[in-house]
Design a protein around this motif. Structure first.
Motif, PDB file in Angstrom:
ATOM      1  N   SER A 280      -1.706  14.646  -1.218  1.00 42.83           N
ATOM      2  CA  SER A 280      -1.126  15.076   0.060  1.00 42.83           C
ATOM      3  C   SER A 280      -2.172  15.846   0.843  1.00 42.83           C
ATOM      4  O   SER A 280      -2.905  16.654   0.278  1.00 42.83           O
TER       5      SER A 280
ATOM      6  N   ARG B  45       3.835   2.986   1.426  1.00 45.03           N
ATOM      7  CA  ARG B  45       4.739   3.638   0.468  1.00 45.03           C
ATOM      8  C   ARG B  45       5.836   2.667   0.031  1.00 45.03           C
ATOM      9  O   ARG B  45       6.389   1.947   0.846  1.00 45.03           O
TER      10      ARG B  45
ATOM     11  N   SER C 208       4.758  13.230   3.188  1.00 47.65           N
ATOM     12  CA  SER C 208       3.406  13.747   3.349  1.00 47.65           C
ATOM     13  C   SER C 208       2.535  12.700   4.049  1.00 47.65           C
ATOM     14  O   SER C 208       2.742  11.496   3.879  1.00 47.65           O
TER      15      SER C 208
ATOM     16  N   ASN D  73      -0.286  11.266   3.846  1.00 47.20           N
ATOM     17  CA  ASN D  73      -1.393  10.620   3.137  1.00 47.20           C
ATOM     18  C   ASN D  73      -1.048   9.158   2.881  1.00 47.20           C
ATOM     19  O   ASN D  73       0.117   8.771   2.924  1.00 47.20           O
TER      20      ASN D  73
ATOM     21  N   LYS E 126       1.961   4.396   5.410  1.00 46.62           N
ATOM     22  CA  LYS E 126       1.547   5.031   4.157  1.00 46.62           C
ATOM     23  C   LYS E 126       1.283   4.029   3.044  1.00 46.62           C
ATOM     24  O   LYS E 126       0.675   4.381   2.023  1.00 46.62           O
TER      25      LYS E 126
ATOM     26  N   HIS F 242       1.179   9.977  -8.487  1.00 47.61           N
ATOM     27  CA  HIS F 242       0.708  10.500  -7.201  1.00 47.61           C
ATOM     28  C   HIS F 242      -0.700  11.062  -7.320  1.00 47.61           C
ATOM     29  O   HIS F 242      -1.210  11.212  -8.408  1.00 47.61           O
TER      30      HIS F 242
HETATM   31 MG    MG Z   1       4.053  12.561  -0.722  1.00 44.59          MG
END
Ligand code: MG
Ligand code: AMP
Length: 356
Positions: free
Chosen positions: A156, A63, A148, A150, A61, A240
Motif C-alpha cells: 500500500s 484487483r 489502497s 496500489n 488496481k 499482499h
Molecule cells: Mg489494499
C-alpha cells in the motif's frame, strides 16, 4: 489516459485548497477516479453508488473482483443510507474512534451496488481522520469507495510518489499532499455479530476496542497462519505487500539474529546478489548488507509501521534479491499495535520465518 497530479501544500490558502478539492470531487461525481491521502495509506476513490466506478477501481488496481471495497464517509449522518441498521456497539465504536483508522462491517442497504461490496450483503465503512480526505469525500457527494491506491500485490502506498509509480496513466487524478502517518491499513471490525470480531489488525488494537464495547473476538487466521479456515475479510487471503526480493523474518535472541542475518547476507553478496535488512536501531550498526533500513525503536511500533511499506518499495527500487527482517513476535502475542505490524510483515514474507 492522462493523470492530473494535484499538489496541495500544508500552507496553501484555504480557498485554493477548497477549489482544488471541488474539482477533484466533481471528477468522482462524474464517474472518474481520484487517489488521495488518508491518515492510514493513500486511497483510490470512486463514487460508491456508481457500479461503473467500482469496476474501474478493480481494473486500475488489477484487483480480484471478489475483494470488496471500503466506503469512506465524512459525516455520521451519512451512515444510515448505506447500512440496514447501526448496532448499538457500532455506534459506541464510531463515537470512540471515528474519524480514525477503524473500518466497520455492516449489513448493506439495498442502495449499495454489489460491484462495490464484491457481491457481499455486507458493506465496509470508514470515516478517515484527514482534513483533505474528508473535504474531498464531501465534495464527491459523501460516499467514496476506496481501496489502497496500489497495484494489487504491491505494498500500500504511503507516499504520493508510489501512487504515481503504480497509477499514472490508469486514473484521472492523484492528490499529492502530506498524510499516511500511520502507514498501515485500518483495523477492520465486523459489527454484524453480537460480539464484534476483528478481521484485520491495525492501529486501533483489540484492547482499545474491548475498552469501549467489552468482549471482542479476533479472526483466527490473523494469528494462526496454519488455520484451515478462510479469512472473513476476503482481501486477507491474498499474499499482499510482496516485495520483488525474497523476504525472510528472523526470530530469536537478538545477537543470534544478527549473526544469522549477517551470515546469510555475506553468502548472497559473495554470489553477486544484493541483500537488504530491516533492523531495529539498537542492532543497526552490527548489520552488513547492500541496504540496511532502520525500523526504529523495538518498543515503539509507530516508527516501523510508518515506514514498513516504504522499505519494501525501496528494496524493489534498489534491486534487492534477499531481504531479512527482525521479528516482532513477542508483541504479536500481546495483540497490541505490534500485532498489526507483524501481520503485514508476515504477509509480505509469505510466512517465511526462521527461528534461530
Ligand atoms: Mg489494499
Ligand atoms: P483495502 O481497502 O485495500 O485495504 O482493502 C479492503 C479490505 O477490506 C479487504 O481486505 C477487504 O476484503 C475488506 N472488506 C471490505 N468489505 C468487506 C466486507 N463486506 N466484509 C469483509 N471484509 C471486507
Amino acid at each position: 489516459m492522462e493523470t492530473k497530479i494535484l499538489t496541495i501544500g500544508a500552507s496553501d490558502p484555504t480557498a485554493s485548497v477548497g477549489e482544488k478539492l471541488a474539482c477533484a470531487g466533481s471528477i468522482i461525481r462524474q464517474g472518474g477516479l481520484v487517489a488521495f491521502p488518508t491518515e492510514t495509506v493513500y486511497g483510490l476513490g470512486g463514487d460508491a453508488f456508481n457500479p461503473e466506478s467500482s469496476r474501474k477501481i478493480y481494473a486500475a488496481k488489477g484487483r480480484p473482483g471478489d475483494n470488496p471495497l471500503i466506503i469512506h464517509i465524512a459525516d455520521m449522518a451519512h451512515l444510515e443510507r448505506i447500512v440496514r441498521a447501526v448496532p448499538a456497539k457500532a455506534r459506541m465504536l464510531a463515537d470512540a474512534f471515528w474519524p480514525g483508522p477503524l473500518t466497520m462491517i455492516f449489513e448493506k442497504a439495498a442502495a449499495v451496488p454489489y460491484q462495490t461490496t464484491g457481491g457481499l450483503d455486507t458493506v465496509a465503512v470508514r470515516m478517515p481522520n484527514h482534513p483533505l480526505a474528508n473535504l474531498l469525500i464531501r465534495e464527491a457527494g459523501g460516499y467514496v469507495a476506496a481501496p489502497s491506491a496500489n497495484l494489487s500485490g504491491k505494498p500500500s502506498p504511503t507516499l504520493a510518489k508510489y501512487v504515481i509509480q503504480d497509477m499514472a496513466g490508469r486514473i484521472d487524478m492523484i492528490i499529492d499532499a502530506d498524510g499516511a502517518q500511520i502507514g498501515l491499513e485500518s483495523t477492520i471490525v465486523d459489527v454484524t455479530c453480537e460480539v464484534p470480531m476483528i478481521l484485520r489488525p491495525g492501529y486501533i488494537t483489540q484492547q482499545m476496542l474491548s475498552g469501549v464495547v467489552g468482549e471482542t473476538d479476533m479472526d483466527v487466521t490473523i494469528y494462526d497462519s496454519s488455520s484451515p479456515q478462510a479469512p472473513r475479510a476476503p482481501g486477507m487471503k491474498y499474499r499482499h505487500y510482496a516485495p520483488k526480493g525474497e523476504l525472510v523474518v528472523v526470530d530469536g535472541d537478538p545477537q543470534e539474529v544478527v549473526r544469522y542475518i549477517n551470515e546469510q547476507t555475506a553468502m548472497h553478496e559473495a554470489q553477486g546478489e544484493r541483500t537488504g535488512i530491516i533492523g531495529t536501531s539498537r542492532m543497526l550498526a552490527q548489520y552488513r548488507a547492500s541496504s540496511v533500513k532502520n525500523a526504529g525503536d523495538r518498543e515503539d511500533f509507530r516508527t516501523v509501521a510508518g515506514q514498513l511499506y516504504t522499505f519494501l518499495r525501496e528494496f524493489d527500487d534498489e534491486d534487492i534479491a534477499y531481504i531479512y527482517a527482525e521479528s516482532f513476535a513477542e508483541t504479536f502475542e500481546d495483540k497490541g499495535f505490534g500485532q498489526a505490524v507483524m501481520n503485514r510483515l508476515l504477509k509480505a514474507a509469505g510466512h517465511r520465518v526462521v527461528h534461530v
